[in-house]
Design an enzyme around this catalytic site. Structure first.
Site, PDB file in Angstrom:
ATOM      1  N   ASP A   3     -17.559 -61.132 -33.067  1.00  0.00           N
ATOM      2  CA  ASP A   3     -17.119 -60.303 -34.698  1.00  0.00           C
ATOM      3  C   ASP A   3     -15.231 -61.252 -33.663  1.00  0.00           C
ATOM      4  O   ASP A   3     -15.101 -61.635 -33.115  1.00  0.00           O
ATOM      5  CB  ASP A   3     -17.121 -59.093 -33.663  1.00  0.00           C
ATOM      6  N   ASP A  15     -14.984 -50.127 -35.449  1.00  0.00           N
ATOM      7  CA  ASP A  15     -14.312 -51.041 -35.554  1.00  0.00           C
ATOM      8  C   ASP A  15     -12.804 -50.855 -35.209  1.00  0.00           C
ATOM      9  O   ASP A  15     -11.825 -51.391 -36.341  1.00  0.00           O
ATOM     10  CB  ASP A  15     -14.446 -52.020 -37.455  1.00  0.00           C
TER      11      ASP A  15
END
Length: 444
Positions: free
Chosen positions: A160, A314
């Site tokens: 990520d 996130d």
């Protein structure tokens, strides 16, 4: 009263609205749910403490599949302990710490270190996300099998922040994780379409503001490629922070074909739009970027109908010196753990798009299932670990970034009034947070 004493003391949660489907009682004994129902008090041992939950909705403890805790390497922005505190305040009982730390979580030893630090903090279960490739470089696979077989039992892998853009590497990763039922979580963004200087959504507004942008197709093209690779390999792929209507279309098609794809949406992509960039406030710089209102509407509809499976924060803390720059130079990312439930309540429950049972699915049982967790997301049933989140569905909260449990203050919700707030969080019978404060030496 010590934490151990508080966990050992039975608790009767009285009159909670279970998943928004009716008031009942929940008895917690020895860290597990011992009874559920109107007669739960009849099973209560001597010395049981009663917790009045009248008017509160009871959900299984929330699980976040996508959290940046910054430790090791950037403890000035967040640590596993402070991030765990923020998670507990937000109703979470488990979080997944992303691999883009320094050093990168690309070995079994690094993954086990994350687990140990999470256990030391004690507020939530902290599970490491393993890197797909060594040093997140996108070239050579990391120790996927060793991480999976380690004490950390890694099942989620992601580079990520950096898309696994090489199709051959992505294919090999999917083939490898298939052996232990792992999943690759992809930050879908074609770097050749995004460009190095892009900092927001490409459109009329970015042109007017003079900000270099990247188009939605940079995300959508990688999602399309990866679902085809998942079909080819028979493996599982997870789309991290889906942000466009085009991605929703690809996901809907892939699921209709029976491809093993899941997807997440962030709270900020459910509420905030690219119009906020007119302020040039770097708190709104995030990757993937905030999108136009039509994308937000598509994401909400997809979450409501199950095309998008879960909500993941996130959560991306940054120190002031990394965030407070000109928009083009500021770091990407914003906080999310503490307000995620309130944002979902405001955008999805208060609007009638989802029920509280749906919230449990997208914020607890769903993410736990994707990550193959053994002791989270089991629901509020007898025998399950007593991981519990109590929510006040009507309470309005105006967010003050200065009061965050996180070390960082890049909170996009500052000044927003949200409906629905976490009242209490319980991890295996231990109250870890109540009314915005992590549990200390006081009673429940």
């Amino acid at each position: 009263m010590t934490s151990t004493e508080q966990r050992d003391r039975p608790i009767l949660v009285k009159g909670a609205d279970l998943l928004g489907e009716g008031a009942t009682d929940v008895l917690v004994v020895d860290g597990a749910i011992a009874a559920v129902g109107a007669d739960a008090d009849q099973h209560a041992p001597t010395g049981t403490q009663t917790l009045d939950a009248d008017g509160l909705v009871a959900l299984p403890g929330l699980v976040d599949l996508h959290t940046h805790l910054r430790e090791p390497g950037r403890e000035d922005a967040e640590t596993i302990e402070t991030g765990s505190r923020a998670a507990a305040v937000g109703g979470y009982t488990a979080v997944f710490a992303m691999a883009n730390t320094d050093p990168v979580t690309d070995t079994a030893e690094a993954a086990e270190r994350v687990v140990d630090l999470g256990q030391r903090a004690g507020y939530v279960d902290v599970h490491p996300v393993g890197a797909v490739t060594k040093e997140l470089a996108g070239a050579e696979l990391a120790e996927l099998g060793l991480m999976a077989r380690s004490r950390a039992r890694v099942r989620v892998f992601s580079d990520d922040g950096r898309c696994v853009h090489d199709a051959r590497v992505m294919r090999r990763a999917l083939e490898y994780v298939l052996a232990f039922d792992g999943v690759v979580s992809q930050h879908a963004q074609d770097p050749t379409l995004a460009g190095r200087t892009a900092c927001c959504h490409e459109g009329e507004l970015s042109g007017r503001l003079g900000l270099p942008g990247w188009p939605g197709v940079a995300e959508e093209s990688i999602v399309a490629r990866d679902v085809m690779l998942a079909r080819h390999t028979g493996s599982r792929v997870h789309v991290a922070h889906a942000s466009t209507a085009g991605t929703v279309e690809v996901l809907r098609w892939a699921k209709a074909q029976g491809i093993a794809v899941t997807a997440e949406v962030t709270p900020h992509h459910l509420m905030l739009t690219t119009d906020l960039l007119t302020t040039y406030d770097p708190v709104y710089k995030v990757n993937p970027p905030l999108r136009p209102a039509e994308d937000v509407a598509a994401l909400r509809a997809a979450l409501g109908d199950g095309t998008i499976d879960i909500v993941a924060t996130d959560h991306a803390p940054h120190v002031r010196q990394d965030k407070e720059h000109a928009f083009t130079d500021a770091a990407f990312g914003m906080l999310g753990l503490e307000q995620a439930l309130s944002v979902v309540s405001t955008t999805m429950v208060a609007t009638g798009a989802m029920s509280w049972a749906d919230v449990a699915r997208v914020m607890s049982t769903g993410p736990a299932a994707i990550a193959r967790l053994r002791d989270q997301g089991q629901g509020l049933v007898v025998g399950a670990p007593a991981n519990l989140t109590l929510v006040d569905p009507t309470r309005e909260v105006t967010v003050d970034a200065a009061r965050s449990a996180s070390l960082s203050r890049n909170n996009p919700w500052h000044g927003h009034t949200l409906t629905g707030a976490v009242h209490l969080t319980m991890l295996r019978g231990l109250v870890t947070a109540r009314k915005g404060l992590t549990w200390g030496a006081s009673d429940v």
